[in-house]
Motif scaffolding. Structure first.
Motif, PDB file in Angstrom:
ATOM      1  N   GLU A 171      11.600  11.581  -0.043  1.00  0.00           N
ATOM      2  CA  GLU A 171      10.300  11.837   1.020  1.00  0.00           C
ATOM      3  C   GLU A 171       9.053  11.581   0.250  1.00  0.00           C
ATOM      4  O   GLU A 171       8.037  11.219   0.804  1.00  0.00           O
ATOM      5  CB  GLU A 171      10.936  13.298   1.474  1.00  0.00           C
ATOM      6  N   ASP A 172       8.968  12.095  -1.065  1.00  0.00           N
ATOM      7  CA  ASP A 172       7.639  12.072  -1.802  1.00  0.00           C
ATOM      8  C   ASP A 172       7.247  10.634  -1.803  1.00  0.00           C
ATOM      9  O   ASP A 172       6.047  10.093  -1.564  1.00  0.00           O
ATOM     10  CB  ASP A 172       7.596  12.712  -3.056  1.00  0.00           C
ATOM     11  N   TRP A 217       7.898   3.416  -6.695  1.00  0.00           N
ATOM     12  CA  TRP A 217       8.938   4.033  -6.965  1.00  0.00           C
ATOM     13  C   TRP A 217      10.340   2.945  -6.710  1.00  0.00           C
ATOM     14  O   TRP A 217      10.555   2.347  -5.769  1.00  0.00           O
ATOM     15  CB  TRP A 217       9.600   5.357  -6.149  1.00  0.00           C
ATOM     16  N   ALA A 234       5.916   8.827   1.225  1.00  0.00           N
ATOM     17  CA  ALA A 234       4.674   9.410   1.652  1.00  0.00           C
ATOM     18  C   ALA A 234       3.505   8.810   0.666  1.00  0.00           C
ATOM     19  O   ALA A 234       2.494   8.563   1.280  1.00  0.00           O
ATOM     20  CB  ALA A 234       4.471  11.047   1.606  1.00  0.00           C
ATOM     21  N   ASP A 235       3.772   8.824  -0.534  1.00  0.00           N
ATOM     22  CA  ASP A 235       2.636   8.454  -1.323  1.00  0.00           C
ATOM     23  C   ASP A 235       2.638   6.982  -2.170  1.00  0.00           C
ATOM     24  O   ASP A 235       1.686   6.985  -2.890  1.00  0.00           O
ATOM     25  CB  ASP A 235       2.470   9.754  -2.490  1.00  0.00           C
ATOM     26  N   ALA A 236       3.821   6.533  -2.348  1.00  0.00           N
ATOM     27  CA  ALA A 236       4.239   5.526  -2.932  1.00  0.00           C
ATOM     28  C   ALA A 236       4.749   4.132  -2.241  1.00  0.00           C
ATOM     29  O   ALA A 236       4.990   4.467  -0.999  1.00  0.00           O
ATOM     30  CB  ALA A 236       5.122   5.872  -4.261  1.00  0.00           C
ATOM     31  N   SER A 247       8.094   2.160  -2.090  1.00  0.00           N
ATOM     32  CA  SER A 247       9.505   2.404  -2.453  1.00  0.00           C
ATOM     33  C   SER A 247      10.334   1.246  -2.173  1.00  0.00           C
ATOM     34  O   SER A 247      10.369   0.555  -1.148  1.00  0.00           O
ATOM     35  CB  SER A 247       9.929   3.270  -1.212  1.00  0.00           C
ATOM     36  N   GLU A 289       3.859   4.978 -12.344  1.00  0.00           N
ATOM     37  CA  GLU A 289       2.480   5.494 -11.840  1.00  0.00           C
ATOM     38  C   GLU A 289       1.416   4.364 -12.292  1.00  0.00           C
ATOM     39  O   GLU A 289       0.814   4.531 -13.306  1.00  0.00           O
ATOM     40  CB  GLU A 289       2.053   6.634 -12.243  1.00  0.00           C
ATOM     41  N   LYS A 332       0.760  -1.317  -0.143  1.00  0.00           N
ATOM     42  CA  LYS A 332      -0.072   0.186  -0.010  1.00  0.00           C
ATOM     43  C   LYS A 332       0.846   1.228   0.035  1.00  0.00           C
ATOM     44  O   LYS A 332       2.209   1.249   0.492  1.00  0.00           O
ATOM     45  CB  LYS A 332      -0.855   0.080   1.370  1.00  0.00           C
ATOM     46  N   PRO A 333       0.356   2.269  -0.504  1.00  0.00           N
ATOM     47  CA  PRO A 333       1.191   3.710  -0.297  1.00  0.00           C
ATOM     48  C   PRO A 333       1.862   3.764   1.049  1.00  0.00           C
ATOM     49  O   PRO A 333       1.040   3.513   2.049  1.00  0.00           O
ATOM     50  CB  PRO A 333       0.097   4.630  -0.574  1.00  0.00           C
ATOM     51  N   GLY A 334       3.116   4.401   0.865  1.00  0.00           N
ATOM     52  CA  GLY A 334       3.757   4.506   2.089  1.00  0.00           C
ATOM     53  C   GLY A 334       4.685   3.244   2.524  1.00  0.00           C
ATOM     54  O   GLY A 334       5.737   3.563   3.574  1.00  0.00           O
ATOM     55  N   LEU A 348      -1.373   1.548  -7.286  1.00  0.00           N
ATOM     56  CA  LEU A 348      -0.491   2.443  -6.590  1.00  0.00           C
ATOM     57  C   LEU A 348       0.807   2.578  -7.280  1.00  0.00           C
ATOM     58  O   LEU A 348       1.182   1.871  -8.280  1.00  0.00           O
ATOM     59  CB  LEU A 348      -0.396   1.774  -5.143  1.00  0.00           C
TER      60      LEU A 348
END
Length: 158
Positions: free
Chosen positions: A97-98, A78, A101-103, A105, A71, A25-27, A75
């Motif tokens: 940091e992006d 990166w 928070a949103d992807a 990694s 993208e 999940k994101p994050g 989800l």
């Protein structure tokens, strides 16, 4: 609490990557540990293809670009390869940091993160298996959420 998953070949690696992709999940931050040739990139490719739900998704290595961003419908993912970094300050230029928070990694050579290593993460250590194509994956979750998700995975892949 860690979980060990043994696979006998590339298909087993892909199956494990798909299991983890299904609960991602994101994050989420997944740190890939292992020596050269252990299959960190192969695992990441399989993970990204599983999230994309496309076994033919083009997934180039981020060895020279340092990061590849996907993208995807379900989800964003990166994929970082930090091998060529010499200073953790360079990581900020990658907008990590992006991603945190949103992807999801996926980070190869996470030792380069140093003080930027997140507390809530999944460390995956890849070691040689009992045959040339086999691998042993040691999954070390940090954070309650990862512990619950890892506990749901099957113990061994054939």
């Amino acid at each position: 609490m860690s979980k060990t998953v043994t696979v006998s070949d590339q298909t087993g690696t892909e199956a494990l990557a798909a299991q983890l992709a299904a609960v991602a999940k994101p994050g989420d931050v997944i740190l890939m540990h292992g020596t050269l040739g252990m299959g960190k990139s192969a695992f990441c490719r399989a993970f990204i293809r599983a999230v994309a739900n496309n076994p033919h998704e083009e997934v180039p290595s981020p060895t020279f670009t340092l990061v590849q961003i996907y993208e995807l419908d379900r989800l964003p993912v990166w994929h970082f390869d930090l091998y060529r970094l010499s200073d953790p300050e360079e990581i900020h230029e990658l907008d990590i940091e992006d991603a945190f928070a949103d992807a999801v990694s996926l980070i190869e050579w996470p030792d380069r993160l140093e003080y930027l290593t997140p507390e809530n993460r999944l460390d995956i250590h890849i070691e040689p298996g009992s045959n040339p194509d086999g691998r042993v994956f040691i999954l070390e979750p940090s954070g309650d959420d990862w512990i619950k998700r890892i506990d749901q995975l099957s113990r061994d892949q054939a």
